[in-house]
Design an enzyme around this catalytic site. Structure first.
Site, PDB file in Angstrom:
ATOM      1  N   LYS A 133       0.847  -1.185   0.000  1.00  0.00           N
ATOM      2  CA  LYS A 133       0.000   0.000   0.000  1.00  0.00           C
ATOM      3  C   LYS A 133       0.889   1.243   0.000  1.00  0.00           C
ATOM      4  O   LYS A 133       1.952   1.264   0.636  1.00  0.00           O
ATOM      5  CB  LYS A 133      -0.888  -0.020   1.246  1.00  0.00           C
ATOM      6  CG  LYS A 133      -1.909   1.094   1.324  1.00  0.00           C
ATOM      7  CD  LYS A 133      -2.788   0.904   2.554  1.00  0.00           C
ATOM      8  CE  LYS A 133      -3.888   1.935   2.631  1.00  0.00           C
ATOM      9  NZ  LYS A 133      -4.770   1.735   3.804  1.00  0.00           N
ATOM     10  N   SER A 216      -9.332   1.756   2.916  1.00  0.00           N
ATOM     11  CA  SER A 216      -8.475   2.546   2.059  1.00  0.00           C
ATOM     12  C   SER A 216      -7.428   1.728   1.312  1.00  0.00           C
ATOM     13  O   SER A 216      -6.702   2.259   0.467  1.00  0.00           O
ATOM     14  CB  SER A 216      -7.762   3.615   2.894  1.00  0.00           C
ATOM     15  OG  SER A 216      -6.992   3.022   3.924  1.00  0.00           O
ATOM     16  N   SER A 240      -9.805  -0.788   6.909  1.00  0.00           N
ATOM     17  CA  SER A 240      -9.165  -0.550   5.610  1.00  0.00           C
ATOM     18  C   SER A 240      -8.432  -1.742   5.024  1.00  0.00           C
ATOM     19  O   SER A 240      -8.045  -1.705   3.855  1.00  0.00           O
ATOM     20  CB  SER A 240      -8.205   0.638   5.712  1.00  0.00           C
ATOM     21  OG  SER A 240      -8.925   1.833   5.887  1.00  0.00           O
TER      22      SER A 240
END
Length: 570
Positions: A133, A216, A240
């Site tokens: 990420k 996210s 997330s």
């Protein structure tokens, strides 16, 4: 490029150009039209990957590592295969941020040379490509999400800035022999359960591109779902990791605070440590999650990160020594959280899981919600204490607008997703923040006491072993409509490790819309109104299993038991 003489739009245009130029031209495919919603079959059908590369990218992590360690497959060919598939995924769902093919292949050659020269692997993750990420710094790479000392997840402001050193977790992955090879898309500010920003745009769900990939860690979820990465690292402050894992039909673990090191990574709202974000894996298999977690923990991250918990991998916990060694387990099941009733596919998944566990000799009892909304509201108030100041301090550097909704088209303020962008004048004094933190601690104590009291009804002489619950009151939603993270945020507040597992898919026949029920809240009525099985066509349906704080090994083992039970029933 100087932000004082260049508009934010020009910065974005330049960054997107450079991202496109990083893709080998021979890896570009003829992409399906936007009307083709289900694209999970495209990577294998597009003709870019060889037969062996398809085989490699469809291989689960545990077997992949065995073949790498034996030199049956080289790190170069494995990295190449996954990189090609990742680039296909990028063309289909827009899931990547940083692309660095030459660097990853150079690392792969080093790993192959080491194995050939010494006959030994570098570590337990030798040769394994891992996606990250875009919060994790990789030394020498441009990181548009952050600049040393400042925070800017999903922002334009730090385009052109380069990481001066690795995040601690990245160092550990390299030491374990892994090969970080791409970074993945996030929403602006991170604090949103969908994925869209002004730099890279929107990430779609490969199971149905009209639906969100979640957030996210939505770039990770979409990439791993297309098998463009064997395993990825996401982060989770309110769901997330789990929301993208669930929406994309994957396995995803949210560990307890400090079990996986965070030092050197970047985040929104740095300094807020009452409900901190945590890193964890997203994968197509439980075995991959366990392998990665064990490798990270065995590296003793507490020697490199002052907030990492000093807790070795506990094989006794994994054997479920405190849970009857996995025999006659007792699960609490959450049918709804007292505020929003889940859609029919989620209810069906709960029923399927209960039936599978009972058929396997385990017991399932109802877990009734206890002040769940109050606990979530407390957490949101803690985040809102300073988040708007944090967000505005970064966007003001370039004049980039703060995104206030994730809808496909610009919408009025009435369409703003409630709870994810508080009013500009929101916030709390230090004293008010202390009161919120006191409330959270009080509610955590109440949950602990309630869990202990279940020993009176479990019938095993011990409390229930884990809680099984929805990840959200819906599957992946149309873009901009993911309005409820309460089913995940509660476990961030409680600091319970939670593991998402796939159960089924939306079936228009089995999951028809039910008659209206007595609505628990205005949000419940709104949630009911958006459901139509055709809208959610082909969406994966997943649940989460939650244990008690720092019980990651046991949570992994119990999820394995649930997963086997479900597959046996099928």
């Amino acid at each position: 490029m100087s932000t004082t003489t260049t508009t934010w739009q020009e910065l974005v245009t330049d960054k997107k150009r450079r991202q496109t130029e990083a893709i080998p031209k021979s890896w570009l495919i003829s992409t399906p039209p936007p009307s083709e919603l289900i694209v999970t079959g495209v990577p294998e059908a597009c003709g870019l990957l060889t037969e062996k590369e398809v085989l490699i990218t469809n291989t689960e992590v545990v077997l992949l590592l065995e073949k790498l360690a034996s030199a049956e497959w080289s790190s170069v060919e494995v990295t190449t295969a996954f990189y090609k598939r990742a680039i296909v995924a990028q063309q289909l769902v827009n899931c990547l941020t940083e692309i660095f093919v030459d660097r990853a292949l150079a690392r792969a050659r080093e790993l192959d040379d080491h194995l050939k020269l010494t006959g030994k692997v570098i570590g337990p993750l030798h040769g394994l490509p891992i996606s990250l990420k875009d919060q994790l710094r990789i030394k020498g790479l441009e990181t548009t999400m952050a600049l040393t000392g400042l925070v800017s997840p999903g922002y334009v402001s730090w385009i052109g800035k380069y990481a001066e050193k690795n995040s601690v977790l990245v160092d550990i992955l390299y030491e374990c022999g892994a090969n970080p090879f791409v970074q993945t898309n996030v929403p602006q500010t991170l604090m949103w359960p969908e994925t869209f920003n002004n730099v890279f745009g929107r990430t779609a769900n490969p199971h149905n591109r009209s639906l969100t990939s979640g957030g996210s860690s939505g770039g990770e979820g979409a990439l791993v779902a297309l098998r463009g990465s064997p395993i990825g690292i996401g982060s989770d402050i309110g769901g997330s990791i789990r929301i993208p894992a669930a929406f994309n039909g994957l396995y995803g673990l949210r560990p307890s605070y400090g079990r996986v090191p965070y030092a050197g990574a970047v985040n929104s709202m740095e300094g807020q440590d009452s409900v901190p974000s945590v890193f964890g894996p997203i994968c197509n298999s439980i075995g991959g999650v366990k392998t990665l977690m064990k490798a990270i923990i065995d590296s003793k991250p507490w020697l490199k990160d002052p907030l990492a918990v000093r807790k070795k991998w506990d094989e006794e916990d994994y054997s479920l020594a405190e849970h009857g060694h996995g025999k006659n387990l007792v699960f609490g099941i959450v049918w709804n959280n007292g505020h929003t009733v889940p859609h029919p596919p989620i209810i069906r998944a709960l029923e399927m899981t209960k039936a599978a566990l009972e058929a396997a000799g385990h017991k399932v009892i109802d877990w009734l919600p206890h002040r769940d909304k109050e606990l979530c509201d407390t957490v949101y108030a803690i985040w809102n204490a300073g988040c708007m100041q944090d967000f505005n301090s970064v966007t003001s550097l370039t004049g980039e607008p703060l995104i206030d909704n994730m809808l496909l088209e610009a919408a009025s303020s009435e369409a703003v997703v409630a709870g994810f962008r508080p009013p500009l004048n929101s916030g709390a004094t230090a004293f008010e923040l202390w009161q919120l933190q006191k409330t959270k601690l009080k509610l955590r104590q109440e949950y602990l006491d309630l869990w202990q009291e279940t020993s009176k009804m479990a019938g095993t002489g011990r409390p229930i072993d884990a809680i099984i619950s929805p990840v959200a009151p819906f599957t992946a939603t149309p873009h901009g409509l993911n309005k409820d993270a309460s089913y995940t945020s509660i476990f961030n507040a409680l600091d319970y490790p939670s593991f998402v597992f796939p159960v089924t898919r939306v079936d228009p026949v089995k999951d028809g819309k039910k008659p209206p029920h007595q609505f628990l809240s205005p949000e419940d009525e709104a949630n009911y109104s958006i459901y139509d099985p055709e809208t959610f066509l082909n969406a994966p349906v997943s649940l989460q299993l939650s244990g008690r704080t720092l019980e990651e090994e046991a949570v992994i083992a119990m999820t394995e038991i649930v997963d086997v039970a479900l597959k046996t029933q099928k």
